[in-house]
Design a protein around this motif. Structure first.
Motif, PDB file in Angstrom:
ATOM      1  N   GLU A   1      39.269  42.606 -10.982  1.00 16.89           N
ATOM      2  CA  GLU A   1      38.680  42.816  -9.686  1.00 16.89           C
ATOM      3  C   GLU A   1      38.876  41.575  -9.119  1.00 16.89           C
ATOM      4  N   VAL A   2      38.511  41.556  -7.470  1.00 13.03           N
ATOM      5  CA  VAL A   2      38.385  40.369  -6.794  1.00 13.03           C
ATOM      6  C   VAL A   2      37.384  40.567  -5.826  1.00 13.03           C
ATOM      7  N   TRP A   3      36.415  39.495  -6.016  1.00  8.20           N
ATOM      8  CA  TRP A   3      35.000  39.837  -5.385  1.00  8.20           C
ATOM      9  C   TRP A   3      35.310  38.509  -4.305  1.00  8.20           C
ATOM     10  N   ALA A   4      34.602  38.974  -2.937  1.00  4.81           N
ATOM     11  CA  ALA A   4      34.623  38.063  -2.012  1.00  4.81           C
ATOM     12  C   ALA A   4      33.354  37.906  -1.418  1.00  4.81           C
ATOM     13  N   GLU A   5      33.044  36.834  -0.924  1.00  2.46           N
ATOM     14  CA  GLU A   5      31.707  36.597  -0.346  1.00  2.46           C
ATOM     15  C   GLU A   5      31.714  36.790   1.167  1.00  2.46           C
ATOM     16  N   ARG A   6      30.787  37.869   1.531  1.00  2.00           N
ATOM     17  CA  ARG A   6      30.550  38.106   2.960  1.00  2.00           C
ATOM     18  C   ARG A   6      29.086  38.144   3.256  1.00  2.00           C
TER      19      ARG A   6
ATOM     20  N   ASP B   1      36.631  43.029  -2.852  1.00  2.00           N
ATOM     21  CA  ASP B   1      37.878  42.700  -1.935  1.00  2.00           C
ATOM     22  C   ASP B   1      38.830  43.593  -2.363  1.00  2.00           C
ATOM     23  N   ASP B   2      39.312  43.971  -3.699  1.00  2.00           N
ATOM     24  CA  ASP B   2      39.972  44.814  -4.367  1.00  2.00           C
ATOM     25  C   ASP B   2      40.237  44.697  -5.654  1.00  2.00           C
ATOM     26  N   GLY B   3      40.921  45.663  -6.399  1.00  2.00           N
ATOM     27  CA  GLY B   3      40.760  45.723  -7.666  1.00  2.00           C
ATOM     28  C   GLY B   3      41.817  46.799  -8.062  1.00  2.00           C
ATOM     29  N   TYR B   4      42.211  46.730  -9.647  1.00  3.79           N
ATOM     30  CA  TYR B   4      43.048  47.531 -10.057  1.00  3.79           C
ATOM     31  C   TYR B   4      42.373  48.065 -11.366  1.00  3.79           C
ATOM     32  N   TYR B   5      42.140  49.482 -11.658  1.00  4.36           N
ATOM     33  CA  TYR B   5      41.483  50.258 -12.512  1.00  4.36           C
ATOM     34  C   TYR B   5      41.997  50.866 -13.543  1.00  4.36           C
ATOM     35  N   GLY B   6      43.351  51.290 -13.252  1.00  4.81           N
ATOM     36  CA  GLY B   6      43.991  52.200 -14.232  1.00  4.81           C
ATOM     37  C   GLY B   6      43.264  53.638 -13.992  1.00  4.81           C
ATOM     38  N   ALA B   7      43.031  54.264 -15.217  1.00  4.50           N
ATOM     39  CA  ALA B   7      42.289  55.624 -15.050  1.00  4.50           C
ATOM     40  C   ALA B   7      40.968  55.599 -14.805  1.00  4.50           C
ATOM     41  N   ALA B   8      40.347  54.593 -14.555  1.00  5.20           N
ATOM     42  CA  ALA B   8      38.725  54.507 -14.598  1.00  5.20           C
ATOM     43  C   ALA B   8      38.437  54.915 -13.185  1.00  5.20           C
ATOM     44  N   LYS B   9      38.798  55.868 -12.669  1.00  7.43           N
ATOM     45  CA  LYS B   9      38.592  56.103 -11.049  1.00  7.43           C
ATOM     46  C   LYS B   9      37.169  56.294 -10.650  1.00  7.43           C
ATOM     47  N   HIS B  10      35.844  56.829 -11.770  1.00  5.33           N
ATOM     48  CA  HIS B  10      34.635  56.818 -11.272  1.00  5.33           C
ATOM     49  C   HIS B  10      34.033  55.188 -11.239  1.00  5.33           C
ATOM     50  N   PHE B  11      34.665  54.364 -12.289  1.00  2.00           N
ATOM     51  CA  PHE B  11      34.034  53.159 -12.241  1.00  2.00           C
ATOM     52  C   PHE B  11      34.462  52.510 -10.975  1.00  2.00           C
ATOM     53  N   GLU B  12      36.020  52.626 -10.541  1.00  2.00           N
ATOM     54  CA  GLU B  12      36.434  52.244  -9.156  1.00  2.00           C
ATOM     55  C   GLU B  12      35.485  52.648  -8.054  1.00  2.00           C
ATOM     56  N   TRP B  13      35.096  53.758  -8.126  1.00  9.01           N
ATOM     57  CA  TRP B  13      34.252  54.318  -6.835  1.00  9.01           C
ATOM     58  C   TRP B  13      32.959  53.411  -6.962  1.00  9.01           C
ATOM     59  N   VAL B  14      32.369  53.347  -8.077  1.00  8.74           N
ATOM     60  CA  VAL B  14      31.174  52.704  -8.212  1.00  8.74           C
ATOM     61  C   VAL B  14      31.228  51.360  -7.765  1.00  8.74           C
ATOM     62  N   SER B  15      32.149  50.626  -8.178  1.00 12.62           N
ATOM     63  CA  SER B  15      32.492  49.227  -7.589  1.00 12.62           C
ATOM     64  C   SER B  15      32.611  48.926  -6.526  1.00 12.62           C
ATOM     65  N   GLN B  16      33.410  49.964  -5.788  1.00 17.83           N
ATOM     66  CA  GLN B  16      33.608  49.926  -4.242  1.00 17.83           C
ATOM     67  C   GLN B  16      32.121  50.022  -3.507  1.00 17.83           C
ATOM     68  N   HIS B  17      31.328  50.521  -4.204  1.00 14.53           N
ATOM     69  CA  HIS B  17      29.970  50.776  -3.584  1.00 14.53           C
ATOM     70  C   HIS B  17      28.915  49.871  -4.000  1.00 14.53           C
ATOM     71  N   THR B  18      29.266  48.779  -4.690  1.00 18.89           N
ATOM     72  CA  THR B  18      28.258  47.848  -5.293  1.00 18.89           C
ATOM     73  C   THR B  18      28.505  46.508  -4.542  1.00 18.89           C
ATOM     74  N   HIS B  19      27.451  45.935  -4.525  1.00 22.48           N
ATOM     75  CA  HIS B  19      27.471  44.527  -3.784  1.00 22.48           C
ATOM     76  C   HIS B  19      26.418  43.575  -4.906  1.00 22.48           C
ATOM     77  N   PHE B  20      26.907  42.230  -5.014  1.00 25.72           N
ATOM     78  CA  PHE B  20      25.940  41.398  -5.776  1.00 25.72           C
ATOM     79  C   PHE B  20      25.417  40.221  -5.160  1.00 25.72           C
ATOM     80  N   PRO B  21      24.096  39.959  -4.942  1.00 27.98           N
ATOM     81  CA  PRO B  21      23.869  38.744  -4.715  1.00 27.98           C
ATOM     82  C   PRO B  21      24.017  37.624  -5.455  1.00 27.98           C
ATOM     83  N   LYS B  22      23.944  36.533  -5.210  1.00 26.84           N
ATOM     84  CA  LYS B  22      24.102  35.127  -6.058  1.00 26.84           C
ATOM     85  C   LYS B  22      23.301  35.362  -7.271  1.00 26.84           C
ATOM     86  N   GLY B  23      23.626  35.243  -8.344  1.00 25.13           N
ATOM     87  CA  GLY B  23      22.936  35.302  -9.758  1.00 25.13           C
ATOM     88  C   GLY B  23      22.934  36.629 -10.155  1.00 25.13           C
ATOM     89  N   GLN B  24      23.425  37.787  -9.617  1.00 21.41           N
ATOM     90  CA  GLN B  24      23.253  39.126 -10.123  1.00 21.41           C
ATOM     91  C   GLN B  24      24.538  39.552 -10.587  1.00 21.41           C
TER      92      GLN B  24
END
Length: 311
Positions: free
Chosen positions: A121-126, A133-156
């Motif tokens: 995965e590549v995460w970018a600050e906005r 920003d983007d990522g490659y997950y192979g067959a982990a499609k649900h985890f990819e969907w969760v990641s696309q809908h997750t954001h992280f504050p600094k430290g989390q």
């Protein structure tokens, strides 16, 4: 570094190819690579070079950022036919900058089927948050969907922790670890170990890369984080192993007996001396593993940390 006489039985790895491209004049040329049995793709790669903005390595150079490419057909990828014959379908390019100067581009390439699971995965600050920003997950499609809908504050979480500390971090037991925000979906995908690292680039933009390894198709079976900062190592330099986990040896870091690397000695020392990523295969590199990638992370013009993974 300790070595063992027995070798690890290889599982099918998530990453099929790892390669290093370095600037030579106005082009990026092939410096090293681990291709396994993909000899035709290796030969095609060695013959190739990239101008500024050309192909995947050239794009990472020109745009000064990590780049994920999840499909080669109709894209700017130059070795599409050779990759197709080798069963490679996706790639991630991580540029290595020392201040404003590009030292190298590390490219990893993956195949795709119904069972290959993992994540790069590549995460970018906005606006004060890390977004995918983007990522490659192979067959982990649900985890990819969760990641696309997750954001992280600094430290989390893992990306946010790396952002706050500006150091690489290693998370274990992703499916049950309370610090890993996406633990439920990670557990369902079979993800076990996570390595997060800052990707310093010129300018103010923050990028964090994460490598999430699954048991069945691991990114690696051994991960290491080395600290090369002068504040820890003193004027004499070198690096100290500050965290690591190995399928054979278990936890690697010991406060009572820390492992050290000296400049130009061993693969980590080669990174310290050259400032370049190392991709090494053949023989027994550590604890019976036969291939490794070692990636420097600079702070300004100096190497601050080195992360390494072994298959």
């Amino acid at each position: 570094m300790e070595t063992a006489t027995a070798t690890v039985s290889p599982a099918r790895a998530f990453i099929g190819v790892s390669e290093v491209w370095v600037p030579e004049g106005d082009r990026l040329v092939h410096a090293a690579g681990e291709y396994g049995a993909l000899r035709a793709f290796e030969a095609a790669s060695i013959r190739t070079s990239f101008g500024y903005g050309e192909g995947l390595p050239g794009k990472a150079w020109a745009e000064a950022r990590p780049v994920v490419l999840k499909g080669f057909d109709g894209s700017y990828f130059k070795r599409t036919e050779a990759a197709k014959e080798a069963g490679l379908t996706s790639a991630v390019a991580l540029p290595v900058f020392a201040g404003e100067v590009l030292k190298a581009v590390l490219v990893v390439l993956c195949g795709d089927d119904d069972t290959t699971t993992g994540a790069i995965e590549v995460w970018a600050e906005r606006d004060g948050l890390l977004l995918l920003d983007d990522g490659y997950y192979g067959a982990a499609k649900h985890f990819e969907w969760v990641s696309q809908h997750t954001h992280f504050p600094k430290g989390q979480g893992l990306p946010g922790g790396v952002w706050a500390a500006q150091t690489p971090m290693l998370f274990r037991d992703l499916g049950s670890g309370y610090r890993f925000i996406r633990s439920e979906s990670a557990g369902a995908a079979g993800l076990t170990t996570g390595l997060g690292l800052p990707v310093p680039v010129p300018g103010e933009q923050t990028y964090i890369a994460t490598l999430l390894s699954a048991r069945g198709t691991p990114i690696a079976r051994r991960f290491e984080i080395w600290d090369a900062r002068e504040a820890r190592m003193g004027k004499d330099g070198g690096a100290m192993l500050i965290d690591g986990i190995c399928e054979r040896e278990g936890p690697l870091w010991s406060e009572d007996n820390p492992r050290r690397a000296q400049i130009w000695q061993g693969p980590i020392g080669q990174v310290l001396g050259s400032g370049l990523p190392q991709v090494i295969s053949g023989g027994q590199i550590a604890a019976g593993y036969s291939s490794m990638v070692a990636l420097p992370i600079h702070r300004g013009e100096e190497i601050a940390h080195i992360v390494a993974w072994y298959v």
